[in-house]
Design a protein around this motif. Structure first.
Motif, short mmCIF file in Angstrom:
data_model
loop_
_atom_site.label_atom_id
_atom_site.label_comp_id
_atom_site.label_asym_id
_atom_site.label_seq_id
_atom_site.Cartn_x
_atom_site.Cartn_y
_atom_site.Cartn_z
N UNK A 98 0.86 -1.18 0.00
CA UNK A 98 0.00 0.00 0.00
C UNK A 98 0.90 1.23 0.00
N UNK A 99 0.67 2.13 -0.94
CA UNK A 99 1.42 3.39 -1.03
C UNK A 99 0.48 4.51 -0.62
N UNK A 100 0.90 5.33 0.33
CA UNK A 100 0.10 6.46 0.80
C UNK A 100 0.91 7.73 0.67
N UNK A 101 0.36 8.73 -0.04
CA UNK A 101 1.01 10.04 -0.18
C UNK A 101 0.52 10.96 0.92
N UNK A 102 1.44 11.52 1.69
CA UNK A 102 1.12 12.47 2.74
C UNK A 102 1.59 13.86 2.34
#
Length: 175
Positions: A126-130
């Motif tokens: 899972x890739x999450x951009x913050x």
């Protein structure tokens, strides 16, 4: 053991012009939220789509990270290409993450509508951009982290146990 990739996309931080406080903020917050054993792989890279894509692929495919969290490059400026790089390398996009992060950020700043954070799945990662500011990183992770361990479960990643004293992770009763 859970593996987490932490990627800061910043021309100036990668050139050593200033210290990367954002990547360190991610490590700090995840250290509070995760009770199970985990390790991280941390990179500070320039704000180019090619470099971001290459790094995300390496984190997911080579290092086999269960979760990859990025910071930087999510605004409207010409060099802000992290969401495009994320979408380019993912098989599935998870727009609810960005929607929730923007919703939470709007409580603090009206410019949150300019943010383009998103999330996606590449293989078992899972890739999450913050966003790029440490305060915003904490606010956004507080909002989305309760769903992250279950999402990682569903895609075949490692079991991430939340620290109930700091955050309530949600898993359906049947999980």
């Amino acid at each position: 053991m859970t593996k987490i990739g932490i990627v800061t996309a910043s021309d100036r931080a990668s050139a050593g012009i200033y210290e990367d406080l954002s990547g360190k903020a991610i490590i700090e917050v995840l250290g509070e939220f995760i009770a199970s054993e985990w390790e991280y792989i941390y990179e500070v890279i320039p704000d180019t789509q090619e470099e971001i894509e290459k790094t995300l692929i390496k984190m997911c495919d080579t290092h086999q990270c269960d979760l990859v969290v990025t910071t930087g490059g999510t605004g409207p400026a010409p060099r802000d290409v992290t969401p495009e790089a994320t979408e380019s390398v993912c098989e599935k996009m998870m727009p609810g993450f960005g929607e929730l992060m923007r919703s939470v950020s709007l409580k603090y700043v009206p410019t949150a509508i300019l943010s383009r954070q998103t999330a996606g799945i590449r293989g078992k990662s899972l890739i999450v951009n913050l966003p790029g500011k440490p305060k915003s990183i904490r606010e956004c992770l507080e909002a989305v982290f309760p769903a992250i361990p279950y999402c990682v479960d569903l895609i075949g990643g490692s079991y991430i146990e939340g620290n109930a004293e700091k955050i309530q992770v949600f898993r359906p009763k049947s999980s």
